[in-house]
Design a protein around this motif. Structure first.
Motif, short mmCIF file in Angstrom:
data_model
loop_
_atom_site.label_atom_id
_atom_site.label_comp_id
_atom_site.label_asym_id
_atom_site.label_seq_id
_atom_site.Cartn_x
_atom_site.Cartn_y
_atom_site.Cartn_z
N GLY A 124 0.65 -1.48 0.27
CA GLY A 124 0.06 0.11 0.24
C GLY A 124 0.64 0.78 -0.08
O GLY A 124 0.51 1.93 -1.10
N ALA A 125 1.69 2.11 0.80
CA ALA A 125 2.24 3.33 1.51
C ALA A 125 3.96 2.03 1.98
O ALA A 125 4.37 2.70 2.84
N PRO A 126 4.87 1.11 0.54
CA PRO A 126 5.43 1.30 1.38
C PRO A 126 6.56 2.57 1.47
O PRO A 126 6.88 3.19 0.20
N LEU A 127 7.83 3.27 2.34
CA LEU A 127 8.91 3.61 2.15
C LEU A 127 9.82 3.15 1.38
O LEU A 127 10.82 2.51 1.34
N ALA A 128 10.45 4.49 1.04
CA ALA A 128 11.76 4.35 0.38
C ALA A 128 13.41 3.93 2.02
O ALA A 128 13.31 4.20 2.80
N PRO A 129 15.13 3.63 1.17
CA PRO A 129 15.18 2.89 2.56
C PRO A 129 15.73 4.23 3.19
O PRO A 129 15.84 4.14 4.57
N VAL A 130 16.42 5.24 2.68
CA VAL A 130 16.85 6.59 3.71
C VAL A 130 16.59 7.57 3.56
O VAL A 130 15.31 7.77 2.82
N TYR A 131 16.72 8.87 4.12
CA TYR A 131 16.10 10.13 3.94
C TYR A 131 16.36 10.61 3.12
O TYR A 131 17.73 11.05 3.05
N VAL A 132 15.80 11.03 2.62
CA VAL A 132 16.13 12.37 1.09
C VAL A 132 15.44 13.84 1.28
O VAL A 132 14.03 13.32 1.93
N SER A 133 16.23 14.64 1.58
CA SER A 133 15.75 15.21 1.60
C SER A 133 15.27 17.02 -0.69
O SER A 133 16.56 16.44 -1.10
N LEU A 259 7.32 8.06 0.38
CA LEU A 259 7.10 7.22 -0.23
C LEU A 259 8.28 6.79 -1.35
O LEU A 259 7.84 7.14 -2.80
N ARG A 260 7.55 5.15 -1.28
CA ARG A 260 8.57 4.51 -2.56
C ARG A 260 7.32 4.64 -4.03
O ARG A 260 7.74 4.61 -5.28
N ARG A 261 6.03 5.13 -3.38
CA ARG A 261 5.60 4.92 -5.06
C ARG A 261 5.58 6.33 -5.84
O ARG A 261 5.46 6.27 -6.83
N ALA A 262 6.11 7.06 -5.32
CA ALA A 262 6.14 8.38 -5.44
C ALA A 262 7.66 8.56 -6.78
O ALA A 262 7.77 8.74 -7.82
N LEU A 263 8.97 7.19 -6.24
CA LEU A 263 9.84 7.01 -6.75
C LEU A 263 9.40 6.26 -7.96
O LEU A 263 10.47 6.00 -8.74
N GLN A 264 8.04 5.96 -8.50
CA GLN A 264 8.19 5.00 -9.38
C GLN A 264 7.80 5.53 -11.17
O GLN A 264 6.85 5.50 -11.05
N GLY A 265 8.55 6.96 -10.80
CA GLY A 265 8.60 7.39 -11.96
C GLY A 265 7.39 8.40 -12.31
O GLY A 265 7.15 8.60 -13.16
N LEU A 266 7.09 9.07 -10.74
CA LEU A 266 6.38 10.22 -10.56
C LEU A 266 7.07 11.12 -10.10
O LEU A 266 6.53 12.69 -10.03
N ASP A 267 8.21 10.92 -9.67
CA ASP A 267 8.91 12.60 -8.96
C ASP A 267 10.44 11.89 -8.76
O ASP A 267 11.54 11.77 -8.39
N PRO A 268 10.84 12.81 -10.39
CA PRO A 268 11.76 12.38 -10.73
C PRO A 268 13.30 12.72 -10.09
O PRO A 268 13.98 12.58 -9.77
N ARG A 269 12.98 13.93 -9.31
CA ARG A 269 14.41 15.28 -8.33
C ARG A 269 14.29 14.33 -7.68
O ARG A 269 15.33 14.16 -6.86
N THR A 270 13.18 13.50 -5.85
CA THR A 270 13.27 12.79 -5.59
C THR A 270 13.98 11.61 -5.65
O THR A 270 15.54 10.72 -5.02
#
Length: 471
Positions: A124-133, A259-270
């Protein structure tokens, strides 16, 4: 009166047929397709809405069916959230329907609930491994006194940033919104002695949708609704919280993570910031396309902060596969290993692996966004005894319907945590389905999620979709 007479006459015929020794339900094309169940469905069909359309209002996902919530006849058979059951009417119809369908239907509903809980808990809402700003700039490309693996990764990330729309355009984005549809499926369950596969994936898949809001710096909110259940998760820049029907609202262990779901092609900067400290470890073909591989490992401090009680996060590794042709991220794989020490027993290990394939990149206001994709999740449990392992395979496919940037009126008030947020945080190991968790000290609720009976079928309208997963 004619409808009532027809209803009760059919009821009488069904009861008489059910009491007859010569009945044969096994020959019926549908086990629950009796005349009485059909009548009950027809009686309530004006409340049923198509679960696919979604209405997004103020960052909250509202499946269209919720606007026409039916008056429930007795307790919720799917064990949903408490609230609408207060409006229930007579339980006679539900009781009679349960009596006619008897054990097979009850067992199917129970397995459906446990499958759905496992799907939402892990996917549902897995998180990425590390902190990112997002405020941290990407490191400058440096060759002098820099290992070749690090400098190569920096070069690959610069190419990715350029292919995704450019750093200047990405820095101009203050907030973002995305809405999509998902299909989830528990496809396979394996033990040391047997393996069960879902033979009817198209009908067994759970359909739903999600909405995602993001805002600088480091704020996000996602709401996902699948199979009548919801998962909410959010981050206000200082803490990550989550709400599930079975655990309620709680904060997540460890530092603030994307949020890992955002890294799946929705947020290239993060995504680029996530791999800023990665190393290039080689090349590999993904779906016939040559890709560079970047590897990122969570540091020991982060792993320790995410551990709790008897559950210890041993490692969490993220791999990104960037196309040599387009420069875009086409595949992402992350794996984390959890060790759980039970009271007076042997340690149990859980390895969770998520493989995501990103497809259909299209520009949205100049930013390249992946509009479809699929994920394969594998839960592998093992311990001291070689014959005690289990393996669960789950699949998800998604499509992106809408994407927008710099939405007027979006403020930090949209990312305030819920008022009933618990003061204590919960480890991600609480979503694991093993029985040992109920014996350990990290148990926060008396829940047991069993992964079995994957050959179930239910009466839900699922679009035709071919499930072809290759890991």
């Amino acid at each position: 009166m004619e409808r009532k007479q027809g209803f009760f006459s059919a009821l009488k015929e069904e009861v008489v047929r059910g009491l007859s020794p010569g009945r044969s339900r096994a020959k019926s094309p549908a086990r629950n397709g009796s005349p009485i169940s059909g009548l009950l469905r027809r009686k309530k069909n004006h409340y049923v809405a198509n679960p696919e359309p979604l209405i997004a209002r103020s960052g909250s996902l509202r499946p269209l069916g919720e606007t026409l919530t039916p008056l429930m006849e007795g307790p919720d058979p799917d064990g949903g959230e408490v609230g609408d059951s207060k409006r229930s009417g007579s339980g006679l119809g539900q009781w009679m329907k349960g009596q006619l369908s008897r054990t097979p239907s009850a067992a199917s509903n129970a397995y459906k609930r446990s499958d759905l809980r496992l799907l939402l808990g892990v996917m549902g809402a897995p998180l990425a491994p590390v902190y990112v700003s997002t405020n941290d700039p990407l490191p400058h490309l440096s060759i002098k006194d820099t290992p070749i693996e690090t400098s190569s990764a920096q070069y690959i990330l610069q190419q990715y940033t350029a292919a995704s729309g450019g750093q200047k355009l990405q820095n101009s984005i203050r907030n973002a919104y995305a809405m999509g549809k998902v299909k989830m499926l528990a496809s396979e369950f394996e033990t040391a002695t047997k393996a069960m596969k879902n033979r009817n994936a198209a009908r067994a898949a759970e359909s739903g949708g999600f909405v995602l809001w993001q805002m600088n710096p480091d704020m996000w909110y996602v709401e996902l609704a699948v199979g009548g259940s919801k998962v909410h998760a959010g981050c206000n820049g200082k803490l990550v919280w989550r709400h599930t029907p079975w655990l309620g609202a709680h904060t997540a262990k460890g530092p603030v993570r994307p949020l890992r779901r955002a890294l799946q092609g929705l947020d290239p900067r993060t995504t680029a910031s996530m791999f800023a400290d990665a190393r290039c470890i080689g090349e590999k073909k993904i779906n016939g396309e040559d890709c560079f591989i970047l590897k990122l490992c969570a540091d020991p401090q982060t792993l320790k902060a995410r551990s709790e009680g008897a559950a210890e996060i041993i490692r969490h590794v993220l791999f990104g596969y960037f196309s040599q042709k387009t420069g875009l991220l086409v595949h992402m794989e992350d794996s984390h290993l959890t060790r759980i020490q039970t009271n007076g027993g042997d340690a149990v290990y859980w390895e969770t692996t998520i493989d995501s394939f990103l497809d259909d990149y299209r520009p949205v206001e100049g930013i390249m966004i992946a509009h479809s994709g699929r994920s394969v999740v594998t839960l592998f449990r093992f311990g001291e005894m070689a014959m005690s392992h289990t393996k669960t395979r789950m699949e998800e496919a998604w499509t992106i319907e809408e994407v927008a940037f710099n939405i007027p009126g979006l403020s930090v008030d949209c990312f305030i945590p819920p008022a009933d947020l618990r003061s204590g945080s919960i480890s991600e190991a609480c979503e694991l389905p093993q029985d040992e968790r109920g014996k350990s000290t990290i148990t926060l609720a008396a829940h047991r999620a069993k992964v079995a009976a994957l050959e179930k079928a239910h009466d839900s309208s699922i679009d035709n979709m071919v499930w072809k997963m290759e890991v």
